[in-house]
Enzyme design. Structure first.
Site, mmCIF file in Angstrom:
data_model
loop_
_atom_site.group_PDB
_atom_site.id
_atom_site.type_symbol
_atom_site.label_atom_id
_atom_site.label_comp_id
_atom_site.label_asym_id
_atom_site.label_seq_id
_atom_site.Cartn_x
_atom_site.Cartn_y
_atom_site.Cartn_z
ATOM 1 N N TYR A 155 17.622 -12.880 -6.474
ATOM 2 C CA TYR A 155 16.500 -12.608 -6.886
ATOM 3 C C TYR A 155 15.667 -13.911 -7.509
ATOM 4 C CZ TYR A 155 12.569 -10.395 -9.783
ATOM 5 O OH TYR A 155 11.425 -9.958 -10.135
HETATM 6 N N1 LIG Z 1 9.201 -5.474 -14.134
HETATM 7 C C1 LIG Z 1 9.488 -6.711 -14.219
HETATM 8 O O1 LIG Z 1 10.020 -6.984 -15.386
HETATM 9 C C2 LIG Z 1 9.221 -7.872 -13.400
HETATM 10 C C3 LIG Z 1 9.005 -9.153 -13.964
HETATM 11 C C4 LIG Z 1 8.981 -10.258 -13.158
HETATM 12 C C5 LIG Z 1 8.482 -10.017 -11.481
HETATM 13 N N2 LIG Z 1 8.502 -8.718 -11.136
HETATM 14 C C6 LIG Z 1 8.103 -8.501 -9.970
HETATM 15 O O2 LIG Z 1 7.023 -7.651 -9.841
HETATM 16 C C7 LIG Z 1 6.659 -7.087 -8.547
HETATM 17 C C8 LIG Z 1 6.461 -5.552 -8.780
HETATM 18 O O3 LIG Z 1 7.685 -5.083 -9.428
HETATM 19 P P1 LIG Z 1 7.881 -3.737 -10.412
HETATM 20 O O4 LIG Z 1 8.529 -4.031 -11.655
HETATM 21 O O5 LIG Z 1 6.474 -3.003 -10.350
HETATM 22 O O6 LIG Z 1 8.929 -2.871 -9.588
HETATM 23 P P2 LIG Z 1 8.681 -1.475 -8.911
HETATM 24 O O7 LIG Z 1 9.921 -1.020 -8.173
HETATM 25 O O8 LIG Z 1 8.046 -0.602 -10.070
HETATM 26 O O9 LIG Z 1 7.638 -1.311 -7.776
HETATM 27 C C9 LIG Z 1 8.104 -2.270 -6.322
HETATM 28 C C10 LIG Z 1 7.279 -1.567 -5.387
HETATM 29 O O10 LIG Z 1 7.672 -2.367 -4.049
HETATM 30 C C11 LIG Z 1 7.835 -1.232 -3.125
HETATM 31 N N3 LIG Z 1 8.757 -1.971 -2.118
HETATM 32 C C12 LIG Z 1 9.974 -2.307 -2.377
HETATM 33 N N4 LIG Z 1 10.362 -2.686 -0.999
HETATM 34 C C13 LIG Z 1 9.545 -2.663 -0.077
HETATM 35 C C14 LIG Z 1 9.202 -3.078 1.280
HETATM 36 N N5 LIG Z 1 10.281 -3.502 1.907
HETATM 37 N N6 LIG Z 1 8.046 -2.737 1.726
HETATM 38 C C15 LIG Z 1 7.124 -2.348 0.995
HETATM 39 N N7 LIG Z 1 7.145 -1.990 -0.418
HETATM 40 C C16 LIG Z 1 8.256 -2.171 -0.775
HETATM 41 C C17 LIG Z 1 8.658 -0.076 -3.755
HETATM 42 O O11 LIG Z 1 8.661 0.999 -2.881
HETATM 43 C C18 LIG Z 1 7.912 -0.039 -5.207
HETATM 44 O O12 LIG Z 1 6.981 0.791 -5.187
HETATM 45 C C19 LIG Z 1 8.218 -7.475 -8.098
HETATM 46 O O13 LIG Z 1 7.737 -8.477 -6.918
HETATM 47 C C20 LIG Z 1 9.069 -7.935 -8.781
HETATM 48 O O14 LIG Z 1 9.971 -8.813 -8.604
HETATM 49 C C21 LIG Z 1 8.643 -7.704 -12.133
#
Ligand SMILES: NC(=O)c1ccc[n+]([C@@H]2O[C@H](COP(=O)([O-])OP(=O)(O)OC[C@H]3O[C@@H](n4cnc5c(N)ncnc54)[C@H](O)[C@@H]3O)[C@@H](O)[C@H]2O)c1
Length: 248
Positions: A155
């Site tokens: 990641y």
């Molecule tokens: N939540 C956190 O604390 C956090 C922190 C840093 C970065 N992020 C980043 O923020 C972004 C969103 O994360 P989140 O926490 O909302 O997660 P989440 O799991 O709630 O949402 C992620 C979405 O991406 C979709 N997805 C996954 N693989 C996919 C693919 N191959 N094609 C299309 N869609 C796909 C999933 O179906 C899901 O709806 C991510 O890139 C994550 O790495 C999140």
């Protein structure tokens, strides 16, 4: 330059959940025409129902180059250039595991979603953005990409690659009216975080000087600024949203 939200359309990958959905709701509330992109059709339709009738959906796996090109090409043909692309689709892969113990297949999958997905989608929208001399691309990276989280090699490295891509793309299109930036959150409680091992989540939250997680409202507000017409002199930059963890 497009100065009015209601004249713009946004495409948000990972838009069916968590951060992507929060940003979609925020932009929709500002009057932007929003298209949610996610890889699960039921989930993306449920999300659309929560936003409203004027919201479009595309069901695409962002790791599939052909599918991205076809779906995004069709959308641009029907509706014109995408003004705003937010890449929020992402996965953590297996976490709480040392890098010498993680499976190469897992590293490959995490890179395909987090890095290649964002590469494929930005590649698909950039030509039309450049042709209208306006666009905003926002890649959701992570504090893990700046600092490296122990137990999260795949990641962290994939997000570091996203940050590097942001720097390159931002410089390449500087002066065209298109900006490319990233945002590096620490921890925001979403389904992604809920699915992680509690020990890994504790490791991440303990490092936040403000001693709390970020909220979906905070990230949606910051994202809305980054993709706004007013944010016109910043490109290739990774914005911080880490409660003081990163001060650079
Ligand atoms: N939540 C956190 O604390 C956090 C922190 C840093 C970065 N992020 C980043 O923020 C972004 C969103 O994360 P989140 O926490 O909302 O997660 P989440 O799991 O709630 O949402 C992620 C979405 O991406 C979709 N997805 C996954 N693989 C996919 C693919 N191959 N094609 C299309 N869609 C796909 C999933 O179906 C899901 O709806 C991510 O890139 C994550 O790495 C999140």
């Amino acid at each position: 330059m497009k100065t009015i939200w209601t004249e713009q359309q946004a495409l948000i990958t990972g838009g069916a959940s968590g951060i992507g959905l929060a940003i979609a709701k925020k932009l929709n509330g500002l009057g932007v025409k929003v298209t949610l992109c996610d890889c699960y059709s039921e989930k993306v339709e449920e999300a659309r129902a929560r936003i409203g009738e004027d919201c479009r959906t595309v069901c695409v796996d962002v790791t599939d180059l052909k599918a991205v090109e076809t779906a995004f090409g069709k959308l641009i043909e029907q509706t014109g250039p995408i003004d705003i692309l937010v890449n929020s689709a992402g996965i953590t892969g297996i976490t709480n595991v040392h890098s010498h113990e993680v499976s190469p297949a897992d590293v490959d999958l995490v890179f395909r979603v987090n890095f290649f997905g964002s590469f494929y989608t930005s590649r698909a929208v950039l030509p039309a953005m450049l042709s209208q001399n306006y666009g905003r691309i926002l890649h959701i990276a992570s504090i893990a990409g700046k600092e490296g989280n122990a137990g999260m090699m795949a990641y962290s490295a994939s997000k570091a690659a996203v940050i590097a891509m942001t720097k390159v793309q931002g410089k390449e299109v500087a002066g065209t009216g298109v900006t490319v930036n990233a945002l590096a959150p620490a921890v925001i409680r979403t389904p992604m975080v809920e699915a992680m091992p509690p020990a890994q989540v504790t490791y991440m939250t303990d490092k936040i000087p403000m001693k709390r997680c970020g909220t979906l409202e905070e990230i949606a507000d910051m994202a809305a600024f980054i993709v706004s017409p007013e944010a016109s002199f910043t490109t290739g930059f990774t914005f911080d949203l880490s409660g003081g963890r990163a001060t650079y």
